[in-house]
Enzyme design. Sequence first.
Site, PDB file in Angstrom:
ATOM      1  N   ARG A 100       0.833  -1.211   0.000  1.00  0.00           N
ATOM      2  CA  ARG A 100       0.000   0.000   0.000  1.00  0.00           C
ATOM      3  C   ARG A 100       0.864   1.256   0.000  1.00  0.00           C
ATOM      4  O   ARG A 100       0.462   2.310   0.489  1.00  0.00           O
ATOM      5  CB  ARG A 100      -0.958   0.010   1.187  1.00  0.00           C
ATOM      6  CG  ARG A 100      -0.312  -0.059   2.558  1.00  0.00           C
ATOM      7  CD  ARG A 100      -1.359   0.188   3.635  1.00  0.00           C
ATOM      8  NE  ARG A 100      -0.821   0.018   4.972  1.00  0.00           N
ATOM      9  CZ  ARG A 100      -1.471   0.365   6.078  1.00  0.00           C
ATOM     10  NH1 ARG A 100      -2.672   0.909   5.987  1.00  0.00           N
ATOM     11  NH2 ARG A 100      -0.932   0.173   7.263  1.00  0.00           N
ATOM     12  N   LYS A 120       2.485   5.728   2.154  1.00  0.00           N
ATOM     13  CA  LYS A 120       1.641   4.758   2.843  1.00  0.00           C
ATOM     14  C   LYS A 120       0.197   5.130   2.540  1.00  0.00           C
ATOM     15  O   LYS A 120      -0.213   6.271   2.786  1.00  0.00           O
ATOM     16  CB  LYS A 120       1.911   4.815   4.350  1.00  0.00           C
ATOM     17  CG  LYS A 120       1.414   3.630   5.158  1.00  0.00           C
ATOM     18  CD  LYS A 120       1.942   3.746   6.590  1.00  0.00           C
ATOM     19  CE  LYS A 120       1.592   2.525   7.417  1.00  0.00           C
ATOM     20  NZ  LYS A 120       2.145   2.635   8.802  1.00  0.00           N
ATOM     21  N   ARG A 186       6.492   9.633   3.986  1.00  0.00           N
ATOM     22  CA  ARG A 186       7.549   9.673   5.000  1.00  0.00           C
ATOM     23  C   ARG A 186       8.877  10.022   4.344  1.00  0.00           C
ATOM     24  O   ARG A 186       9.134   9.666   3.188  1.00  0.00           O
ATOM     25  CB  ARG A 186       7.661   8.336   5.738  1.00  0.00           C
ATOM     26  CG  ARG A 186       8.292   7.228   4.939  1.00  0.00           C
ATOM     27  CD  ARG A 186       8.692   6.032   5.803  1.00  0.00           C
ATOM     28  NE  ARG A 186       7.553   5.327   6.348  1.00  0.00           N
ATOM     29  CZ  ARG A 186       6.989   4.271   5.765  1.00  0.00           C
ATOM     30  NH1 ARG A 186       7.443   3.816   4.605  1.00  0.00           N
ATOM     31  NH2 ARG A 186       5.969   3.666   6.323  1.00  0.00           N
ATOM     32  N   ASP A 261      11.052  -7.448   7.616  1.00  0.00           N
ATOM     33  CA  ASP A 261      10.712  -6.490   6.564  1.00  0.00           C
ATOM     34  C   ASP A 261      10.485  -5.090   7.124  1.00  0.00           C
ATOM     35  O   ASP A 261      10.291  -4.140   6.355  1.00  0.00           O
ATOM     36  CB  ASP A 261       9.477  -6.957   5.778  1.00  0.00           C
ATOM     37  CG  ASP A 261       8.272  -7.198   6.670  1.00  0.00           C
ATOM     38  OD1 ASP A 261       8.343  -8.106   7.510  1.00  0.00           O
ATOM     39  OD2 ASP A 261       7.261  -6.477   6.535  1.00  0.00           O
TER      40      ASP A 261
END
Length: 478
Positions: A100, A120, A186, A261
């Site tokens: 996503r 995100k 981000r 991850d």
Amino acid sequence: MMSNPQPTNYTPGPYTPATDIMTLPDLSVPVEAALFPQHIVRFRNDRRAASIGLDHLSDEIWVEHFGKFTSLAGSLELPLALKYHGHQFRTYNPDIGDGRGFLFAQMRDSMGRLMDLGTKGSGQTPYSRFGDGRLTLKGGVREILATEMLEALGVPTSGTFSLIETGEALERGDEPSPTRSAVMVRLSHSHVRIGSFQRAATIGDTALLEGLISYSLEKLYQVQPGDNPAAQLLNLVVERTADLAASYMVAGFVHGVLNTDNINITGESFDYGPWRFTPYWDARFTAAYFDHQGLYAFGRQAEAIHWDVAQLAIALRTISDSPPLIEALERFPVLYAEALRRRFCWRLGVATPDTESAKMLVEEAVRAMIADKVMIDQFFFDWRGGSLRNDDAQARYESELWLPFKSVIAQYSQPMLGNTPYWQGNGPCSTHIEEVEHIWSAIAERDDWQPLNAKVAKIREMGDAHWAENMTVPLDKV
């Protein structure tokens, strides 16, 4: 060599686009962003934007790039969904990747570091599986609070760069639905993670694995590969992640999902889902409601991160002899203990004369905090500079449980307590779950963003106070 806690880079610099990730074509696939019915800027981090030369953008242009994802000049032409595998709660999963989000752009900051803008909630990708590729507005608000608080407490973290509400109604099983949607951006020092190396090793792509090592060393750590690049990289990752684990503990932070991850190869914390700050030094405190075994509990985070780094070593073993990798891994416990002492002293605002004294300081402080049920943030606020500030603080530590700690702290050199307004206030700035829910309720029920804005301002005041005197604790002392 591990460094002292460093302030986040807010130094203004020019926009310097980059496309270094394109040297690893097998790491990603190009994707398109979702088309959203609405774009309302809810948060823009101009402090961080200044460091990459983007703070001057109008809100209209900001939305064009960080809501509609029109490419930034000179950077990536198309967004890239990164490919990776990972151990999720220690079960290997080869069917993950950016589900996503995507890597939107790269550039260099005012310090010359390669930085990523990742998303995100920007839509579905080939790795979305059964997900809708969206982010709830609440999830975005929570990420703002997590990154701002960690930044203020000296934790190496990605920064929430932008949050734009997107006007969709989302269905979620773990919160009241329908709920509002958002897309977040981000700013991070890389999105390459341990899972990136695991995928390369699992599919037998030696060229990609070697490319990831070179990219990490040259582009991210800014060092030249030596005789054994795999072991060289692992040593650097061990140093950074040991420090990261210690920084979580001193901040009282529980990430919640320390899967491979979610561990950045640079040792920078990122990707915040079910995070929480524990009020008390409680080793069993968990953040994720689904962490039934407490695998990622507060007191097990160093163990979890060390285990994750061991999986990186296993991936690197396909192109390196084992002994130097094992030697690198075995450094983690000692480096973690050193970092814990150093960061504990940094947050207290004291310099310590020797290693044994610092060890005793941490042990006695933690023992007393647990036994006397003193909150973590309250402890660091009250003892800032190595001594109690007033009668109210004195009263909190009258128990005999604190005598061993008081004996140790009395040995410390000149206190480094500043006169900033924050330290003269009535109490510490905390971000516990009750306040997070209160902030969200104001938004959900009244569309009132003032509590969030006020909280961010208070957190930043605390962060500025921590760095006001440029306090450092020499590495050879702790």
